[in-house]
Design a protein around this motif. Structure first.
Motif, mmCIF file in Angstrom:
data_model
loop_
_atom_site.group_PDB
_atom_site.id
_atom_site.type_symbol
_atom_site.label_atom_id
_atom_site.label_comp_id
_atom_site.label_asym_id
_atom_site.label_seq_id
_atom_site.Cartn_x
_atom_site.Cartn_y
_atom_site.Cartn_z
ATOM 1 N N VAL A 206 0.860 -1.183 0.000
ATOM 2 C CA VAL A 206 0.000 0.000 0.000
ATOM 3 C C VAL A 206 0.896 1.233 0.000
ATOM 4 C CG1 VAL A 206 -1.713 1.300 1.325
ATOM 5 C CG2 VAL A 206 -1.882 -1.174 1.164
ATOM 6 N N GLY B 45 1.102 5.722 -0.549
ATOM 7 C CA GLY B 45 0.363 6.980 -0.573
ATOM 8 C C GLY B 45 0.699 7.691 -1.877
ATOM 9 N N ASP B 46 1.460 8.780 -1.762
ATOM 10 C CA ASP B 46 1.848 9.531 -2.956
ATOM 11 C C ASP B 46 3.245 9.167 -3.455
ATOM 12 O OD1 ASP B 46 -0.307 10.979 -3.727
ATOM 13 O OD2 ASP B 46 0.176 12.753 -2.546
ATOM 14 N N GLY B 47 3.887 8.197 -2.814
ATOM 15 C CA GLY B 47 5.220 7.788 -3.270
ATOM 16 C C GLY B 47 6.277 8.856 -3.064
ATOM 17 N N THR B 48 6.093 9.713 -2.069
ATOM 18 C CA THR B 48 7.071 10.791 -1.857
ATOM 19 C C THR B 48 8.272 10.324 -1.034
ATOM 20 O OG1 THR B 48 6.036 11.609 0.166
ATOM 21 C CG2 THR B 48 5.251 12.552 -1.889
ATOM 22 N N ASN B 49 8.142 9.157 -0.416
ATOM 23 C CA ASN B 49 9.243 8.657 0.407
ATOM 24 C C ASN B 49 9.709 7.277 -0.061
ATOM 25 O OD1 ASN B 49 10.835 9.509 2.642
ATOM 26 N ND2 ASN B 49 9.990 7.797 3.804
ATOM 27 N N PRO C 289 5.175 16.847 1.527
ATOM 28 C CA PRO C 289 4.257 16.268 0.537
ATOM 29 C C PRO C 289 3.775 14.892 0.975
ATOM 30 C CG PRO C 289 6.521 16.085 -0.235
ATOM 31 C CD PRO C 289 6.575 16.799 1.094
ATOM 32 N N THR D 146 0.538 11.778 1.535
ATOM 33 C CA THR D 146 -0.814 11.577 2.057
ATOM 34 C C THR D 146 -0.807 11.499 3.587
ATOM 35 O OG1 THR D 146 -0.545 9.180 2.000
ATOM 36 C CG2 THR D 146 -1.470 10.213 0.016
ATOM 37 N N GLY E 251 2.019 9.829 5.901
ATOM 38 C CA GLY E 251 2.534 10.674 6.984
ATOM 39 C C GLY E 251 2.450 9.964 8.326
ATOM 40 N N MET F 121 2.329 6.609 8.803
ATOM 41 C CA MET F 121 3.269 5.472 8.801
ATOM 42 C C MET F 121 4.705 5.932 9.032
ATOM 43 S SD MET F 121 1.951 2.640 8.739
ATOM 44 C CE MET F 121 3.240 1.449 8.525
ATOM 45 N N ALA G 5 5.754 11.468 9.992
ATOM 46 C CA ALA G 5 6.384 12.590 9.289
ATOM 47 C C ALA G 5 6.473 13.804 10.198
ATOM 48 C CB ALA G 5 5.566 12.933 8.039
ATOM 49 N N GLY G 6 7.494 14.594 9.986
ATOM 50 C CA GLY G 6 7.635 15.780 10.823
ATOM 51 C C GLY G 6 8.829 16.629 10.460
ATOM 52 N N ARG H 117 10.553 9.018 12.574
ATOM 53 C CA ARG H 117 10.143 8.646 11.212
ATOM 54 C C ARG H 117 9.676 7.199 11.096
ATOM 55 N NH1 ARG H 117 9.731 12.811 11.863
ATOM 56 N NH2 ARG H 117 11.060 14.526 11.324
ATOM 57 N N ILE I 286 -3.519 1.654 6.939
ATOM 58 C CA ILE I 286 -4.125 2.784 7.648
ATOM 59 C C ILE I 286 -5.263 3.345 6.793
ATOM 60 C CG2 ILE I 286 -3.734 5.124 8.526
ATOM 61 C CD1 ILE I 286 -0.964 4.133 9.323
ATOM 62 N N ARG J 18 11.445 26.588 3.874
ATOM 63 C CA ARG J 18 11.642 25.335 3.110
ATOM 64 C C ARG J 18 12.195 25.645 1.731
ATOM 65 N NH1 ARG J 18 8.981 20.741 5.431
ATOM 66 N NH2 ARG J 18 9.365 19.472 3.620
ATOM 67 N N GLY K 82 12.852 13.711 -0.543
ATOM 68 C CA GLY K 82 13.094 14.457 0.692
ATOM 69 C C GLY K 82 14.415 14.021 1.307
HETATM 70 C C1 LIG Z 1 10.459 17.376 -1.409
HETATM 71 C C2 LIG Z 1 10.186 16.493 -0.234
HETATM 72 C C3 LIG Z 1 10.221 17.014 1.054
HETATM 73 C C4 LIG Z 1 9.957 16.190 2.164
HETATM 74 N N1 LIG Z 1 10.016 16.747 3.416
HETATM 75 C C5 LIG Z 1 9.741 15.974 4.486
HETATM 76 C C6 LIG Z 1 9.771 16.513 5.816
HETATM 77 O O1 LIG Z 1 10.015 17.691 6.023
HETATM 78 N N2 LIG Z 1 9.507 15.671 6.848
HETATM 79 C C7 LIG Z 1 9.198 14.356 6.671
HETATM 80 O O2 LIG Z 1 8.941 13.656 7.665
HETATM 81 N N3 LIG Z 1 9.175 13.816 5.432
HETATM 82 C C8 LIG Z 1 9.428 14.573 4.344
HETATM 83 N N4 LIG Z 1 9.408 14.023 3.100
HETATM 84 C C9 LIG Z 1 9.166 12.575 2.945
HETATM 85 C C10 LIG Z 1 7.690 12.224 2.687
HETATM 86 O O3 LIG Z 1 7.002 13.308 2.125
HETATM 87 C C11 LIG Z 1 6.953 11.767 3.941
HETATM 88 O O4 LIG Z 1 7.561 10.628 4.494
HETATM 89 C C12 LIG Z 1 5.479 11.476 3.656
HETATM 90 O O5 LIG Z 1 4.780 11.465 4.873
HETATM 91 C C13 LIG Z 1 5.227 10.156 2.912
HETATM 92 O O6 LIG Z 1 3.865 10.137 2.483
HETATM 93 P P1 LIG Z 1 3.401 9.356 1.182
HETATM 94 O O7 LIG Z 1 1.917 9.389 1.136
HETATM 95 O O8 LIG Z 1 4.062 9.875 -0.025
HETATM 96 O O9 LIG Z 1 3.903 7.890 1.501
HETATM 97 P P2 LIG Z 1 4.663 6.890 0.542
HETATM 98 O O10 LIG Z 1 5.988 7.443 0.185
HETATM 99 O O11 LIG Z 1 3.762 6.492 -0.576
HETATM 100 O O12 LIG Z 1 4.851 5.642 1.531
HETATM 101 C C14 LIG Z 1 5.710 5.733 2.652
HETATM 102 C C15 LIG Z 1 5.549 4.442 3.499
HETATM 103 O O13 LIG Z 1 4.270 4.401 4.088
HETATM 104 C C16 LIG Z 1 3.531 3.231 3.694
HETATM 105 N N5 LIG Z 1 2.141 3.663 3.530
HETATM 106 C C17 LIG Z 1 1.673 4.734 2.839
HETATM 107 N N6 LIG Z 1 0.340 4.851 3.015
HETATM 108 C C18 LIG Z 1 -0.040 3.821 3.818
HETATM 109 C C19 LIG Z 1 -1.290 3.394 4.367
HETATM 110 N N7 LIG Z 1 -2.443 4.039 4.126
HETATM 111 N N8 LIG Z 1 -1.316 2.284 5.152
HETATM 112 C C20 LIG Z 1 -0.172 1.599 5.426
HETATM 113 N N9 LIG Z 1 1.039 1.953 4.939
HETATM 114 C C21 LIG Z 1 1.101 3.051 4.148
HETATM 115 C C22 LIG Z 1 4.191 2.793 2.380
HETATM 116 O O14 LIG Z 1 4.044 1.396 2.161
HETATM 117 C C23 LIG Z 1 5.650 3.165 2.646
HETATM 118 O O15 LIG Z 1 6.273 2.177 3.451
HETATM 119 C C24 LIG Z 1 9.663 14.819 1.972
HETATM 120 C C25 LIG Z 1 9.621 14.297 0.659
HETATM 121 C C26 LIG Z 1 9.868 15.124 -0.429
HETATM 122 C C27 LIG Z 1 9.780 14.540 -1.817
#
Ligand SMILES: Cc1cc2nc3c(=O)[nH]c(=O)nc-3n(C[C@H](O)[C@H](O)[C@H](O)COP(=O)(O)OP(=O)(O)OC[C@H]3O[C@@H](n4cnc5c(N)ncnc54)[C@H](O)[C@@H]3O)c2cc1C
Length: 318
Positions: free
Chosen positions: A65, A67-71, A135, A137, A141, A143, A146-147, A182, A200, A226, A238
Motif C-alpha cells: 500500500v 500513498g503519494d510515493g514521496t518517500n 508532501p 498523504t 505521513g 506510517m 512525518a515531521g 520517522r 491505515i 523550506r 526528501g
Molecule cells: C520534497 C520532499 C520534502 C519532504 N520533506 C519531508 C519533511 O520535512 N519531513 C518528513 O517527515 N518527510 C518529508 N518528506 C518525505 C515524505 O514526504 C513523507 O515521508 C510522507 O509522509 C510520505 O507520504 P506518502 O503518502 O508519499 O507515503 P509513501 O511514500 O507512498 O509511503 C511511505 C511508506 O508508508 C507506507 N504507507 C503509505 N500509506 C499507507 C497506508 N495508508 N497504510 C499503510 N502503509 C502506508 C508505504 O508502504 C511506505 O512504506 C519529503 C519528501 C519530499 C519529496
C-alpha cells in the motif's frame, strides 16, 4: 509472488479502468524512478478496497500500500504483485468534535497531508503547521511519523483506524501506538489478531483553537524557509537519511565529509541540502543505491557513524 493469469483476469473484471498492469512506478514516485509493478490499483471506494484485501489474503497474494510515493525508492526490477494506492477511495477530511478549547479532525489516509494542514488553518485550528510543506498523504505521513524540527504526526494524532488483512477495520488509540523517529509501530500486535502490516484507513487529530490569520502567516513563513533550504527543482524523496540520535545532522555529516555534489549516474547529492539525493536526470534506482552506499561508507570511515536511510527502498534485489 507475481500475478498469474487467473488473478489478472479477476482483477481486470472486478476493477476495470482502476487497474493497470506492468505499470512503471516511476509514474507514481516523487523520485520518478522505479521498474514496473505487476499491477497498480487505485480502488474507487472503501468497499472495493476491503474486497481486494480479502481476495489477496485468500490467495496469499502480496501487496504494497502506498500513498503519494514521496518517500519511496522502487528498485529497477519493479514490484511483484499488487501496488495499491488509496488516493481515490479515502480522501475526505472532516471535523468530528468541536469543543470549547479543542477539536478533533478526522482525515482519511488517501487525503493529502497539505489538505489537512489547510483545513486546520481555515478552521482556525492549531497543531498541524509543523507539517506545512511535507508532501504525501495522511496515511503515508502517519506510517512515517512525518515531521520537522517543529513537531511530528505523533504529537497530534489521537487514534487511527486500520484495515486488517481479513477485511476487518479496527480503531487503535494513541496509547497503543509507538511513534519513533520517522516510524510508527504498534505496541501490541496481538490486538490485531492477524499477520501482515495493517493498512491505515484514517487518522484522528487533536487540534486546538487559534487564530486562522496567525496560522496562515506562520505557515507562509515556514514555507519560505523550506524553499530557501531545500532543493525544489529535482525529483527526490526528501531527506534520504535519518538524523543520528545525537550530535550533527545527517546533512551536516555528509557536507563535512565533502560529499555535496557527488554523483553516480543520474543520482546526485544535492548541492543545496546534503541530505537530499536528487534525480538530476534519468537516474536509475541502482544509481541512487550506489550513491547511498558510497555516502554511508565515507561517513562511516570519517565519523564512525552509520547513516540509515529514511527513504523506503522497495522491490526485489536482483
Ligand atoms: C520534497 C520532499 C520534502 C519532504 N520533506 C519531508 C519533511 O520535512 N519531513 C518528513 O517527515 N518527510 C518529508 N518528506 C518525505 C515524505 O514526504 C513523507 O515521508 C510522507 O509522509 C510520505 O507520504 P506518502 O503518502 O508519499 O507515503 P509513501 O511514500 O507512498 O509511503 C511511505 C511508506 O508508508 C507506507 N504507507 C503509505 N500509506 C499507507 C497506508 N495508508 N497504510 C499503510 N502503509 C502506508 C508505504 O508502504 C511506505 O512504506 C519529503 C519528501 C519530499 C519529496
Amino acid at each position: 509472488m507475481p500475478l498469474d493469469r487467473d488473478a489478472k483476469k479477476w482483477l481486470k473484471h472486478r476493477f476495470g479502468q482502476h487497474i493497470k498492469f506492468d505499470e512503471p512506478m516511476s509514474k507514481h514516485t516523487y523520485f520518478r524512478i522505479g521498474g514496473t509493478a505487476d499491477a497498480y490499483l487505485v480502488p474507487p471506494d472503501r468497499k472495493d478496497l476491503i474486497e481486494l484485501i480479502q481476495w489477496a489474503k485468500q490467495r496469499q497474494q502480496p501487496y504494497l500500500v502506498i500513498g503519494d510515493g514521496t518517500n519511496l525508492l522502487v528498485r529497477d526490477a519493479g514490484i511483484r504483485g499488487l501496488v495499491i494506492a488509496l488516493t481515490k477511495c479515502l480522501n475526505h477530511i472532516t471535523c468530528t468534535e468541536w469543543r470549547k478549547k479543542k477539536a478533533v479532525v478526522s482525515a482519511m489516509a488517501g487525503a493529502k497531508l497539505q489538505a489537512l494542514c489547510k483545513f486546520a488553518i481555515k478552521s482556525g485550528l492549531a497543531g498541524m503547521n509543523f507539517a506545512i510543506g511535507i508532501p504525501g498523504t495522511v496515511g503515508g505521513g502517519i506510517m512515517m511519523n512525518a515531521g520537522t524540527a517543529k513537531g511530528s504526526i505523533g504529537d497530534v494524532l489521537d487514534s487511527i483506524e486500520v484495515l486488517l488483512p481479513d477485511g476487518q477495520a479496527v480503531r487503535i488509540g494513541k496509547e497503543k501506538l509507538d511513534f519513533e523517529y520517522r516510524n510508527l509501530s504498534l505496541k501490541k500486535r496481538e490486538d490485531l489478531e492477524a499477520e501482515g502490516k495493517p493498512i491505515i484507513l484514517e487518522g484522528r487529530f487533536q487540534l486546538w483553537h487559534s487564530d486562522a490569520g496567525y496560522l496562515k502567516k506562520e505557515a507562509q513563513e515556514l514555507l519560505n524557509i523550506r524553499k530557501k533550504t531545500q532543493p525544489t527543482n529535482y525529483p527526490c524523496a526528501g531527506c534520504f537519511f535519518k538524523n543520528p540520535p545525537a550530535g550533527k545532522t545527517a546533512g551536516e555529516l555528509i557536507e563535512l565529509a565533502g560529499l555535496k555534489g557527488k554523483r553516480i549516474g543520474g543520482a546526485e547529492v544535492s548541492t543545496k541540502h546534503a541530505n537530499y539525493i536528487i534525480n538530476s536526470g534519468n537516474a536509475t534506482a541502482s544509481d541512487v543505491i550506489a550513491l547511498m552506499e558510497m555516502v554511508q561508507k565515507i561517513v562511516s570511515q570519517t565519523f564512525n557513524i552509520e547513516l540509515k536511510p529514511e527513504v523506503k527502498i522497495v522491490g526485489p534485489q536482483v
